[in-house]
Write a protein that holds these residues in place. Structure first.
Motif, PDB file in Angstrom:
ATOM      1  N   THR A  34      -4.049   3.835  -6.359  1.00 10.14           N
ATOM      2  CA  THR A  34      -5.360   3.765  -5.715  1.00 10.14           C
ATOM      3  C   THR A  34      -6.465   3.992  -6.733  1.00 10.14           C
ATOM      4  O   THR A  34      -6.365   4.880  -7.591  1.00 10.14           O
ATOM      5  CB  THR A  34      -5.470   4.818  -4.599  1.00 10.14           C
ATOM      6  OG1 THR A  34      -4.390   4.626  -3.676  1.00 10.14           O
ATOM      7  CG2 THR A  34      -6.782   4.686  -3.857  1.00 10.14           C
ATOM      8  N   PHE A  41       3.691  -0.656  -5.203  1.00  8.81           N
ATOM      9  CA  PHE A  41       2.387  -0.048  -4.950  1.00  8.81           C
ATOM     10  C   PHE A  41       1.727   0.285  -6.285  1.00  8.81           C
ATOM     11  O   PHE A  41       2.254   1.082  -7.059  1.00  8.81           O
ATOM     12  CB  PHE A  41       2.575   1.210  -4.106  1.00  8.81           C
ATOM     13  CG  PHE A  41       1.325   2.016  -3.884  1.00  8.81           C
ATOM     14  CD1 PHE A  41       0.114   1.409  -3.553  1.00  8.81           C
ATOM     15  CD2 PHE A  41       1.360   3.407  -3.989  1.00  8.81           C
ATOM     16  CE1 PHE A  41      -1.034   2.151  -3.345  1.00  8.81           C
ATOM     17  CE2 PHE A  41       0.221   4.161  -3.772  1.00  8.81           C
ATOM     18  CZ  PHE A  41      -0.976   3.540  -3.453  1.00  8.81           C
ATOM     19  N   GLY A  74       0.830  -1.190   0.000  1.00  8.34           N
ATOM     20  CA  GLY A  74       0.000   0.000   0.000  1.00  8.34           C
ATOM     21  C   GLY A  74       0.871   1.250   0.000  1.00  8.34           C
ATOM     22  O   GLY A  74       2.099   1.181  -0.050  1.00  8.34           O
ATOM     23  N   ARG A  75       0.225   2.400   0.080  1.00 11.56           N
ATOM     24  CA  ARG A  75       0.960   3.662   0.010  1.00 11.56           C
ATOM     25  C   ARG A  75       1.980   3.790   1.146  1.00 11.56           C
ATOM     26  O   ARG A  75       3.122   4.203   0.925  1.00 11.56           O
ATOM     27  CB  ARG A  75      -0.006   4.843   0.063  1.00 11.56           C
ATOM     28  CG  ARG A  75       0.689   6.205  -0.057  1.00 11.56           C
ATOM     29  CD  ARG A  75      -0.292   7.331   0.167  1.00 11.56           C
ATOM     30  NE  ARG A  75      -1.312   7.364  -0.852  1.00 11.56           N
ATOM     31  CZ  ARG A  75      -1.189   8.021  -2.013  1.00 11.56           C
ATOM     32  NH1 ARG A  75      -0.066   8.667  -2.276  1.00 11.56           N
ATOM     33  NH2 ARG A  75      -2.166   8.025  -2.885  1.00 11.56           N
ATOM     34  N   HIS A 117       4.896   1.600   0.524  1.00 10.65           N
ATOM     35  CA  HIS A 117       5.686   2.184  -0.565  1.00 10.65           C
ATOM     36  C   HIS A 117       6.611   3.274  -0.031  1.00 10.65           C
ATOM     37  O   HIS A 117       7.772   3.376  -0.434  1.00 10.65           O
ATOM     38  CB  HIS A 117       4.746   2.759  -1.626  1.00 10.65           C
ATOM     39  CG  HIS A 117       5.450   3.523  -2.705  1.00 10.65           C
ATOM     40  ND1 HIS A 117       6.057   2.904  -3.772  1.00 10.65           N
ATOM     41  CD2 HIS A 117       5.643   4.862  -2.876  1.00 10.65           C
ATOM     42  CE1 HIS A 117       6.595   3.826  -4.562  1.00 10.65           C
ATOM     43  NE2 HIS A 117       6.358   5.020  -4.048  1.00 10.65           N
ATOM     44  N   SER A 174      -6.430  -6.067   6.488  1.00 10.67           N
ATOM     45  CA  SER A 174      -6.740  -4.648   6.377  1.00 10.67           C
ATOM     46  C   SER A 174      -7.955  -4.268   7.216  1.00 10.67           C
ATOM     47  O   SER A 174      -8.904  -5.053   7.350  1.00 10.67           O
ATOM     48  CB  SER A 174      -7.014  -4.298   4.916  1.00 10.67           C
ATOM     49  OG  SER A 174      -7.589  -3.013   4.804  1.00 10.67           O
ATOM     50  N   GLY A 215     -10.372   1.567  -3.399  1.00 11.20           N
ATOM     51  CA  GLY A 215      -9.175   1.199  -2.641  1.00 11.20           C
ATOM     52  C   GLY A 215      -7.997   1.002  -3.572  1.00 11.20           C
ATOM     53  O   GLY A 215      -7.998   1.453  -4.726  1.00 11.20           O
ATOM     54  N   ASP A 216      -6.964   0.310  -3.073  1.00  3.75           N
ATOM     55  CA  ASP A 216      -5.770   0.090  -3.878  1.00  3.75           C
ATOM     56  C   ASP A 216      -6.083  -0.753  -5.113  1.00  3.75           C
ATOM     57  O   ASP A 216      -6.917  -1.663  -5.068  1.00  3.75           O
ATOM     58  CB  ASP A 216      -4.688  -0.609  -3.051  1.00  3.75           C
ATOM     59  CG  ASP A 216      -4.107   0.295  -1.977  1.00  3.75           C
ATOM     60  OD1 ASP A 216      -4.412   1.505  -1.977  1.00  3.75           O
ATOM     61  OD2 ASP A 216      -3.352  -0.217  -1.125  1.00  3.75           O
TER      62      ASP A 216
END
Length: 203
Positions: A92, A89, A45-46, A49, A162, A96-97
């Motif tokens: 988005t 990553f 995820g961000r 990353h 998550s 979501g991702d």
């Protein structure tokens, strides 16, 4: 065949998907040749990353709690390998991702998996990892998790940890009540004889 350190250098220098990565490439993996446990996840995820540390977020906190591991134990590559289906990553989307980039697994996964000759437990986290590691497990992640006895004690499908999955966990309370305690015992058993081990945290 290149050495594992050389292969990891190649992975971390990969720019194959650069044109499709809105935040640029930053492959995040953790692999040690003597790892006993493989965590097959989805994609960073961000936050991961930005830090370059796998599961360095709320999902990681929950996953470590499920496994009964401290951060030190979790991030010991000689015990735990972490190979998501996509190493970078993906960005988005509306819900979501985005999914892991499809180029990643065919390029790197088999080469890295071939170096993991001491695995005793594979944890398949989320639907994309399930599709790769458990192609015959059923149409849904819930079906795969419910069928954990079919592949126990060497492979276990897990829901993604998550916070977005809080509703799933609420609807499937049996998972944390019944399976998580057994999973902690299995993790402790697998790591008990691993090189350079320290005592596992009591849960």
């Amino acid at each position: 065949m290149s050495s594992l350190p050389t292969l990891l250098d190649e992975v971390r220098a990969c720019t194959r998907c650069e044109a499709h990565l809105p935040h640029g490439p930053r492959p995040v993996v953790q692999v040690g040749a003597s790892a006993r446990i493989l965590i097959a996840g989805q994609a960073p995820g961000r936050k991961v990353h930005e830090s370059g540390i796998p599961f360095d977020d709320a999902s990681g906190e929950r996953l470590r709690a499920w496994l009964g591991l401290s951060r030190e134990q979790f991030y010991d590559a000689d015990r735990v390998a972490i190979l998501p289906m996509g190493f970078c990553f993906p960005g988005t989307g509306r819900a979501g991702d985005l999914p892991p980039r499809p180029e990643c697994a065919p390029t790197w996964r088999a080469r890295l998996m071939s170096r993991l000759n001491h695995l005793q437990l594979t944890l398949v986290v989320g639907q994309y990892a399930q599709a790769y590691h458990l192609p015959d497990a059923g149409a849904s992640l819930t079906q795969a998790v419910q069928a954990w006895r079919d592949t126990w004690p060497t492979l276990v499908a897990l829901p993604h940890p998550s916070p977005r999955n809080n509703l799933w966990l609420k609807r499937n309370a049996w998972f944390e009540r019944e399976l998580v305690p057994l999973l902690r015992e299995r993790v402790a058993q697998v790591l008990a004889d691993s090189p350079g081990r320290s005592e596992l945290n009591p849960v």
